[in-house]
Design a protein around this motif. Structure first.
Motif, PDB file in Angstrom:
ATOM      1  N   SER A 116       3.848  -6.706 -12.974  1.00 27.71           N
ATOM      2  CA  SER A 116       4.242  -6.533 -11.791  1.00 27.71           C
ATOM      3  C   SER A 116       3.171  -6.010 -10.786  1.00 27.71           C
ATOM      4  O   SER A 116       2.347  -6.152 -12.086  1.00 27.71           O
ATOM      5  CB  SER A 116       4.569  -4.931 -11.521  1.00 27.71           C
ATOM      6  OG  SER A 116       4.765  -4.435 -10.398  1.00 27.71           O
ATOM      7  N   THR A 117       2.638  -6.203 -10.392  1.00 27.21           N
ATOM      8  CA  THR A 117       1.159  -6.836  -9.432  1.00 27.21           C
ATOM      9  C   THR A 117       0.851  -5.982  -7.475  1.00 27.21           C
ATOM     10  O   THR A 117       2.841  -5.695  -7.503  1.00 27.21           O
ATOM     11  CB  THR A 117       0.692  -7.974  -9.260  1.00 27.21           C
ATOM     12  OG1 THR A 117       1.462  -8.793  -7.723  1.00 27.21           O
ATOM     13  CG2 THR A 117       1.298  -8.850 -10.324  1.00 27.21           C
ATOM     14  N   ARG A 118       0.632  -5.941  -7.398  1.00 26.61           N
ATOM     15  CA  ARG A 118       0.125  -4.489  -6.245  1.00 26.61           C
ATOM     16  C   ARG A 118       0.872  -6.072  -4.816  1.00 26.61           C
ATOM     17  O   ARG A 118       1.090  -5.717  -3.881  1.00 26.61           O
ATOM     18  CB  ARG A 118      -0.739  -4.524  -5.532  1.00 26.61           C
ATOM     19  CG  ARG A 118      -1.984  -4.770  -4.804  1.00 26.61           C
ATOM     20  CD  ARG A 118      -2.979  -4.719  -4.344  1.00 26.61           C
ATOM     21  NE  ARG A 118      -3.739  -4.927  -3.868  1.00 26.61           N
ATOM     22  CZ  ARG A 118      -5.010  -5.478  -3.985  1.00 26.61           C
ATOM     23  NH1 ARG A 118      -5.305  -5.367  -6.227  1.00 26.61           N
ATOM     24  NH2 ARG A 118      -5.963  -6.216  -4.437  1.00 26.61           N
ATOM     25  N   ARG A 177      -1.197  -6.219   1.668  1.00 30.02           N
ATOM     26  CA  ARG A 177      -1.277  -5.707   0.338  1.00 30.02           C
ATOM     27  C   ARG A 177      -1.841  -5.609  -0.166  1.00 30.02           C
ATOM     28  O   ARG A 177      -2.736  -5.444  -0.786  1.00 30.02           O
ATOM     29  CB  ARG A 177       0.180  -5.702  -0.540  1.00 30.02           C
ATOM     30  CG  ARG A 177       1.552  -5.155  -0.313  1.00 30.02           C
ATOM     31  CD  ARG A 177       2.363  -5.903  -1.290  1.00 30.02           C
ATOM     32  NE  ARG A 177       4.205  -5.630  -0.888  1.00 30.02           N
ATOM     33  CZ  ARG A 177       5.301  -5.438  -1.487  1.00 30.02           C
ATOM     34  NH1 ARG A 177       4.616  -5.313  -2.808  1.00 30.02           N
ATOM     35  NH2 ARG A 177       6.304  -5.628  -0.487  1.00 30.02           N
ATOM     36  N   ARG A 217      -5.125  -3.709   0.301  1.00 34.76           N
ATOM     37  CA  ARG A 217      -4.188  -2.382  -0.234  1.00 34.76           C
ATOM     38  C   ARG A 217      -4.059  -2.037   0.581  1.00 34.76           C
ATOM     39  O   ARG A 217      -4.139  -0.702   0.967  1.00 34.76           O
ATOM     40  CB  ARG A 217      -5.600  -1.859  -0.438  1.00 34.76           C
ATOM     41  CG  ARG A 217      -5.944  -1.895  -2.226  1.00 34.76           C
ATOM     42  CD  ARG A 217      -6.557  -1.658  -3.007  1.00 34.76           C
ATOM     43  NE  ARG A 217      -6.952  -1.689  -4.342  1.00 34.76           N
ATOM     44  CZ  ARG A 217      -6.194  -2.296  -5.533  1.00 34.76           C
ATOM     45  NH1 ARG A 217      -5.353  -0.865  -5.301  1.00 34.76           N
ATOM     46  NH2 ARG A 217      -7.493  -3.091  -6.719  1.00 34.76           N
ATOM     47  N   ASN A 241      -0.309  -1.566   4.380  1.00 34.61           N
ATOM     48  CA  ASN A 241       0.596  -2.412   4.758  1.00 34.61           C
ATOM     49  C   ASN A 241       0.756  -2.239   6.446  1.00 34.61           C
ATOM     50  O   ASN A 241       0.229  -0.494   7.012  1.00 34.61           O
ATOM     51  CB  ASN A 241       2.012  -1.773   3.906  1.00 34.61           C
ATOM     52  CG  ASN A 241       1.970  -0.428   3.728  1.00 34.61           C
ATOM     53  OD1 ASN A 241       2.229  -0.035   4.856  1.00 34.61           O
ATOM     54  ND2 ASN A 241       2.121   0.019   2.394  1.00 34.61           N
TER      55      ASN A 241
END
Length: 387
Positions: A288-290, A371, A374, A376
């Motif tokens: 999982s990544t951002r 994203r 960082r 949205n």
């Protein structure tokens, strides 16, 4: 998402915040002041249909259709109307079959709409304004999300919603997302905008020029000219669509693309394909990544050596708790009908992007997945306040 088809929460599922740029002094604000600012409205995703809506019809939603020529709503013909408009149902088939889909005729009337003015940072006061709309037969719009009051066409046609609202505005607006420090996106997108192409056979739709497609930075071998728009025939090209969820590609582009992605992910355990998906994976096998699941990027290669990069959040879709699938679809049989594009870029890769259309200059700016910074689309401040 609700199994009963109700709209999903607004902020986590915004595609973009719609800036309908209003001519200074044209519409009266809720406090009597003539706004000289753009207007803004949130976009929600309906869980049952995956269609996107804006709440501008007395709070009831209108379905967004980028290629739609006008606003259409169910209702009885208005005896005061003197002209006829042809309404349509965008979910009645894939975009490429719009000319075959459900259509109906109805009187053209004026309908009240409302939104909030914005200074690009927050919405300081409400705006009410009239728009021309087609009265559609109730049955034509039966497949819209529950509670939807019609369709908001956002094309470049004269009676589309942005054309009616924004025909004279000459003032650019910022677009600021809350962060520390705040992030202003609009100016950078204007400076690096892409030219929109015109398809004479469908001159309201939004086409962009794509030179190629890559997986893991390796160019996918597609036939020469595969992405080109044939203006004489009205076929080919790459079009943006808000009524198609998955990015849909003609077979001569889809086949080498899925083969390249399959090879780039050869070490990831597969699951049985689940139509309409042709390639599916064990979800637990991904890190999982951002930017979503850790997987090879897909790049659309654009003008000026730029790429629209689609990381895992944009190239894969979660089907169930155990399954992630490749978020691209084969057009299949019948893809060469009149007005058929080579690629339909659907809503899935546009989620959490800021997409800025400039109708006057004929350009579009695409931020890429927010994203990366960082932030949205939910970081926009929709709370009413003074500016």
């Amino acid at each position: 998402m609700s199994p009963h088809g109700s709209s999903s929460p607004v902020l986590p599922l915004l595609v973009l915040s719609l800036l309908l740029l209003s001519p200074p002094g044209t519409f009266a604000g809720g406090d009597g002041r003539p706004p000289s600012k753009p207007i803004v409205t949130p976009i929600s995703k309906d869980g049952a249909t995956s269609l996107y809506t804006i709440p501008v019809k007395g709070g009831a939603p209108l379905v967004l259709d980028l290629a739609g020529p006008l606003v259409c709503q169910p209702g009885s013909p208005d005896p005061c109307c003197a002209c006829t408009a042809y309404s349509y149902n965008p979910p009645s088939g894939f975009w490429r079959f719009r000319h075959r889909g459900q259509r109906g005729s109805g009187d053209l009337t004026r309908t009240p709409l409302s939104a909030n003015a914005t200074d690009g940072r927050n919405p300081p006061f409400p705006v009410c304004f009239p728009a021309y709309a087609a009265c559609a037969p109730n049955g034509l719009l039966a497949s819209l999300p529950a509670g939807a009051a019609g369709v908001a066409g956002l094309s470049r046609q004269p009676l589309s919603l942005p054309s009616q609202v924004a025909s004279r505005l000459k003032v650019a607006s910022p677009f600021e997302l809350q962060a520390s420090p705040p992030v202003e996106l609009a100016e950078g997108l204007r400076q690096n905008a892409l030219p929109l192409l015109v398809n004479p056979k469908n001159n309201g739709a939004y086409y962009i020029r794509v030179h190629g497609i890559a997986v893991n930075q390796a160019r996918v071998p597609v036939p020469a000219g595969a992405f080109d728009l044939d203006r004489r025939q009205g076929t080919g090209g790459v079009v943006l669509s808000t009524v198609t969820r998955l990015t849909t590609l003609r077979s001569d582009i889809f086949s080498p693309l899925i083969n390249a992605f399959d090879a780039a992910t050869s070490g990831i355990p597969r699951r049985k394909p689940m139509p309409p998906y042709d390639l599916c994976y064990e979800a637990s096998a991904f890190g999982s990544t951002r930017l979503g699941p850790g997987v090879a990027n897909v790049d659309l290669m654009l003008d000026g050596g730029r790429n629209w990069t689609l990381p895992g959040a944009s190239s894969l879709v979660q089907v169930d708790e155990r399954t992630l699938c490749f978020a691209f679809q084969n057009m299949g049989v019948g893809a060469t009908v009149a007005n058929s594009p080579a690629v339909i870029v659907g809503t899935h890769p546009m989620e959490d992007n800021l997409v800025l259309f400039d109708l006057e200059k004929g350009t579009v700016g695409i931020s890429g997945l927010l994203r990366r910074m960082r932030i949205n689309c939910g970081n926009f401040n929709f709370a009413m306040g003074s500016s």
